[in-house]
Design a protein around this motif. Structure first.
Motif, PDB file in Angstrom:
ATOM      1  N   LEU A 183       0.828  -1.205   0.000  1.00 37.84           N
ATOM      2  CA  LEU A 183       0.000   0.000   0.000  1.00 37.84           C
ATOM      3  C   LEU A 183       0.863   1.255   0.000  1.00 37.84           C
ATOM      4  O   LEU A 183       0.594   2.203  -0.749  1.00 37.84           O
ATOM      5  N   GLU A 184       1.911   1.249   0.819  1.00 39.00           N
ATOM      6  CA  GLU A 184       2.803   2.408   0.865  1.00 39.00           C
ATOM      7  C   GLU A 184       3.447   2.670  -0.494  1.00 39.00           C
ATOM      8  O   GLU A 184       3.502   3.816  -0.966  1.00 39.00           O
ATOM      9  N   LEU A 185       3.910   1.611  -1.132  1.00 42.31           N
ATOM     10  CA  LEU A 185       4.543   1.769  -2.438  1.00 42.31           C
ATOM     11  C   LEU A 185       3.538   2.179  -3.504  1.00 42.31           C
ATOM     12  O   LEU A 185       3.848   2.977  -4.394  1.00 42.31           O
ATOM     13  N   SER A 186       2.327   1.641  -3.395  1.00 39.76           N
ATOM     14  CA  SER A 186       1.276   1.993  -4.346  1.00 39.76           C
ATOM     15  C   SER A 186       0.973   3.487  -4.287  1.00 39.76           C
ATOM     16  O   SER A 186       0.861   4.164  -5.321  1.00 39.76           O
ATOM     17  N   GLU A 187       0.865   4.009  -3.076  1.00 37.14           N
ATOM     18  CA  GLU A 187       0.582   5.442  -2.904  1.00 37.14           C
ATOM     19  C   GLU A 187       1.791   6.291  -3.280  1.00 37.14           C
ATOM     20  O   GLU A 187       1.647   7.356  -3.883  1.00 37.14           O
ATOM     21  N   TYR A 188       2.969   5.816  -2.942  1.00 35.12           N
ATOM     22  CA  TYR A 188       4.196   6.569  -3.223  1.00 35.12           C
ATOM     23  C   TYR A 188       4.439   6.698  -4.730  1.00 35.12           C
ATOM     24  O   TYR A 188       4.855   7.754  -5.219  1.00 35.12           O
ATOM     25  N   LEU A 189       4.144   5.621  -5.479  1.00 31.37           N
ATOM     26  CA  LEU A 189       4.407   5.609  -6.912  1.00 31.37           C
ATOM     27  C   LEU A 189       3.163   5.880  -7.753  1.00 31.37           C
ATOM     28  O   LEU A 189       3.249   5.946  -8.987  1.00 31.37           O
ATOM     29  N   ASN A 190       2.012   5.988  -7.056  1.00 27.84           N
ATOM     30  CA  ASN A 190       0.754   6.283  -7.744  1.00 27.84           C
ATOM     31  C   ASN A 190       0.411   5.231  -8.799  1.00 27.84           C
ATOM     32  O   ASN A 190       0.051   5.540  -9.943  1.00 27.84           O
ATOM     33  N   VAL A 191       0.550   3.977  -8.424  1.00 25.30           N
ATOM     34  CA  VAL A 191       0.151   2.856  -9.280  1.00 25.30           C
ATOM     35  C   VAL A 191      -0.629   1.867  -8.424  1.00 25.30           C
ATOM     36  O   VAL A 191      -0.675   1.990  -7.197  1.00 25.30           O
ATOM     37  N   SER A 192      -1.227   0.877  -9.054  1.00 23.46           N
ATOM     38  CA  SER A 192      -2.057  -0.077  -8.313  1.00 23.46           C
ATOM     39  C   SER A 192      -1.208  -1.018  -7.469  1.00 23.46           C
ATOM     40  O   SER A 192      -0.016  -1.240  -7.757  1.00 23.46           O
ATOM     41  N   GLU A 193      -1.844  -1.600  -6.446  1.00 21.44           N
ATOM     42  CA  GLU A 193      -1.146  -2.581  -5.621  1.00 21.44           C
ATOM     43  C   GLU A 193      -0.773  -3.813  -6.428  1.00 21.44           C
ATOM     44  O   GLU A 193       0.259  -4.450  -6.169  1.00 21.44           O
ATOM     45  N   ASP A 194      -1.582  -4.185  -7.403  1.00 24.01           N
ATOM     46  CA  ASP A 194      -1.265  -5.343  -8.248  1.00 24.01           C
ATOM     47  C   ASP A 194       0.024  -5.104  -9.027  1.00 24.01           C
ATOM     48  O   ASP A 194       0.847  -6.015  -9.193  1.00 24.01           O
ATOM     49  N   THR A 195       0.201  -3.884  -9.505  1.00 23.00           N
ATOM     50  CA  THR A 195       1.433  -3.545 -10.222  1.00 23.00           C
ATOM     51  C   THR A 195       2.634  -3.653  -9.294  1.00 23.00           C
ATOM     52  O   THR A 195       3.675  -4.221  -9.655  1.00 23.00           O
ATOM     53  N   ILE A 196       2.489  -3.131  -8.086  1.00 25.42           N
ATOM     54  CA  ILE A 196       3.566  -3.200  -7.103  1.00 25.42           C
ATOM     55  C   ILE A 196       3.849  -4.644  -6.724  1.00 25.42           C
ATOM     56  O   ILE A 196       5.012  -5.052  -6.583  1.00 25.42           O
ATOM     57  N   ARG A 197       2.801  -5.443  -6.582  1.00 24.79           N
ATOM     58  CA  ARG A 197       2.975  -6.855  -6.215  1.00 24.79           C
ATOM     59  C   ARG A 197       3.802  -7.582  -7.279  1.00 24.79           C
ATOM     60  O   ARG A 197       4.683  -8.388  -6.953  1.00 24.79           O
TER      61      ARG A 197
END
Length: 249
Positions: A23-37
């Motif tokens: 969630l932190e990375l998703s918000e930090y990079l402004n992309v979806s959690e699936d992308t971060i996963r």
């Protein structure tokens, strides 16, 4: 932002924070959690981080080769050794592994300490040579030149023949979810057998190893009785380990 750029940012973020959620990375990079996963999985597969439930943690920052570790962070190793020495009493049988922090503990042994040490570490064995009241039992097997220890199936089998009062582990990484882990497979198996065949487990860890993880599982954190670090036991970083039942020193 391209995937390569995004993954570079993830690694930079993790190098500063040591642990991060999806969630932190998703918000930090402004992309979806699936992308971060997906990014985290790719980076984990490359060994650049360790994926954990809901996020990622950094690998241990400690150099892998013994020669690079022996001069690393000497002051904090001395602090840890001074804290841990109080657990050793005359008459004990003690497993000691090949960690350089374990070596610092041996270097602080009182001249009149009367214990039996069982180890697979060549440097530990060399130090004990000058201590007349300590009996040494050395675990044979093939030498690992990365760690200056014996590390083979013969070494693993050797430790099964003993029941130690105390096991001293100079650990590579400890994490509240991933447990105790190691960077080398053979080392992880030897540590695992030491733990299984000892009555009381003391883990020696500088704070930079806490909250990190490596590839090879050694034990859950609840298998550890005492965690000795170079910071105050009341530090917030250690709270989760205290809550898990470890004595923090």
């Amino acid at each position: 932002m391209k995937k390569e750029e995004r993954q570079k940012v993830i690694l930079e973020y993790l190098s500063k924070e040591h642990r991060v959620t999806l969630l932190e990375l998703s918000e930090y990079l402004n992309v979806s959690e699936d992308t971060i996963r997906r990014d985290v999985k790719e980076l984990s597969d490359q060994g650049l981080l360790k994926a954990v439930r809901g996020g990622a943690v950094a690998p241990s920052p400690i150099p892998l080769h013994y020669r690079n570790r022996e001069k690393h962070d000497l002051e904090n190793k001395k602090i840890i050794a001074e804290k841990a020495i109080s657990f050793l009493k005359d008459g004990q049988v003690v497993f000691i592994d090949g960690g350089t922090t374990s070596l610092a503990l041996v270097a602080s042994f009182p001249y009149d300490l009367k214990i039996t040490v069982i180890t697979n570490s060549f440097p530990v064995a060399a130090l004990i040579e000058d201590l007349p009241n300590i009996d040494l039992i050395f675990a044979g097997g093939k030498m690992c030149k990365t760690s200056f220890t014996t590390a083979s199936i013969e070494t693993i089998d050797f430790f099964r023949n003993f029941r130690a009062d105390i096991c001293i582990l100079g650990i590579c990484s400890i994490h509240d979810e991933r447990g105790v882990t190691a960077a080398l497979y053979d080392d992880s198996q030897i540590k695992k057998n030491m733990i299984q065949n000892a009555n009381f487990i003391i883990a020696l860890s500088s704070i930079e190893k806490v909250g990190t993880a490596e590839s090879y599982f050694v034990s859950p954190i609840k298998a550890i009785n005492v965690l000795v670090t170079n910071i105050a036991p009341e530090d917030e970083t250690l709270k989760v380990y205290k809550e898990a039942g470890l004595t923090i020193v």
